[in-house]
Scaffold this active site. Structure first.
Site, PDB file in Angstrom:
ATOM      1  N   LYS A   1      -5.057   3.350  -3.299  1.00  0.00           N
ATOM      2  CA  LYS A   1      -4.214   2.632  -2.195  1.00  0.00           C
ATOM      3  C   LYS A   1      -5.332   2.488  -0.962  1.00  0.00           C
ATOM      4  CE  LYS A   1      -0.545   2.018  -4.065  1.00  0.00           C
ATOM      5  NZ  LYS A   1      -0.023   0.707  -4.044  1.00  0.00           N
TER       6      LYS A   1
ATOM      7  N   TYR B   1      -4.636   8.108  -7.338  1.00  0.00           N
ATOM      8  CA  TYR B   1      -3.887   7.369  -6.688  1.00  0.00           C
ATOM      9  C   TYR B   1      -4.235   6.945  -5.414  1.00  0.00           C
ATOM     10  CZ  TYR B   1       0.539   5.927  -4.423  1.00  0.00           C
ATOM     11  OH  TYR B   1       1.562   5.097  -3.577  1.00  0.00           O
TER      12      TYR B   1
ATOM     13  N   SER C   1       0.879  -1.190   0.026  1.00  0.00           N
ATOM     14  CA  SER C   1      -0.076  -0.118  -0.044  1.00  0.00           C
ATOM     15  C   SER C   1       0.922   1.045   0.146  1.00  0.00           C
ATOM     16  CB  SER C   1      -1.100   0.229   1.178  1.00  0.00           C
ATOM     17  OG  SER C   1      -1.690   0.954   1.243  1.00  0.00           O
TER      18      SER C   1
END
Length: 266
Positions: free
Chosen positions: A146, A142, A128
């Protein structure tokens, strides 16, 4: 028997450092990447795997099993960062970010699970980021991926306990890799003038020194070998400092601090 790890995204950065670290510890390593590079190490198999190509995932798992006879650990490391203005980003880029960072991770996991189930156990480690706990401007895509990795991993750790498989999350901070290069995809449209001061402030702060990928590799190795049910592992001083600050402060205070770093420049 010698244990085996399959690593996605092994051509550079964290993946490459982790492949070397495990090989140095005597493990068999299935180092996968989109464009395979030659290896002379007897315990390292380099083979093609593109997380957006289902056939390549199946083939890589099969080739690894044929070579080493087992897969004990899967490291889902492949990924990249899509940053920039959402208003300027095409749906093809949006889909690709989630395809690589989330869907590819899930598909690779599904490909390995039957073998871990048949073996009665194993470990899946998902890379992660601090970006799965905190966000920065222009990181909508992004950070979205994550945060998804954090959630799916936590849910999977319940599910896969039924077959003896441990799920682990490794959370690096800023790492000295090529994240600002080929692993970074930035979208801007200068005609959207209202955003340009924020874009400039973001790009100015992008060049931040971080931890070395070898530091993260050591944490990944600990996650693979400590024999515990620990779910999350903070990787490196940069990550530890920021995540500790996030845990210690309320939303208004923490978000205000991030805004001060970026918006005061506007």
């Amino acid at each position: 028997m010698t244990k085996t790890i399959l690593i996605t995204g092994s051509s550079s950065g964290i993946g490459k450092a982790t492949a070397k670290h495990f090989a140095d510890q005597g493990w068999n390593v299935i180092a996968t990447m989109r464009v395979p590079e030659p290896s002379t190490s007897a315990n390292v198999l380099v083979t093609r795997l593109d997380v957006q190509d289902s056939d390549s995932i199946t083939a890589a798992v099969g080739t690894g099993l044929e070579r080493f006879g087992r897969i004990d650990v899967l490291l889902n490391n492949a990924g990249y960062g899509a940053y920039g203005l959402l208003e300027a980003t095409g749906m093809d880029k949006i889909r690709r970010q989630f395809d690589v960072n989330v869907i590819g991770l899930l598909e690779t996991t599904k490909a390995v699970l039957p073998h871990l189930r048949a073996a009665g156990g194993g470990t899946i480690i998902n890379v992660s980021s601090i970006g799965g706990k905190v966000t920065f401007p222009l990181g909508t895509l992004y950070h979205g991926t994550k945060f998804a990795v954090e959630g799916l991993s936590e849910a999977l750790h319940y599910e896969l306990a039924a077959i003896g498989v441990h799920v682990k999350i490794v959370e690096p901070g800023f790492v000295n890799t090529d994240f600002g290069g080929r692993s970074f995809d930035f979208t801007n449209d200068e005609s959207l003038t209202e955003y340009q001061k924020l874009v400039g402030a973001f790009l100015t702060r992008l060049a931040t020194d971080g931890d070395e990928p070898e530091v993260v590799a050591e944490v990944i190795y600990r996650a693979a070998t400590d024999g515990t049910d620990q779910l999350r592992y903070t990787a490196g001083p940069c990550a530890a400092e920021l995540l500790a600050a996030r845990a210690a402060t309320d939303d208004a205070t923490f978000l205000g601090g991030i805004e001060a770093q970026f918006l005061e420049r506007i």
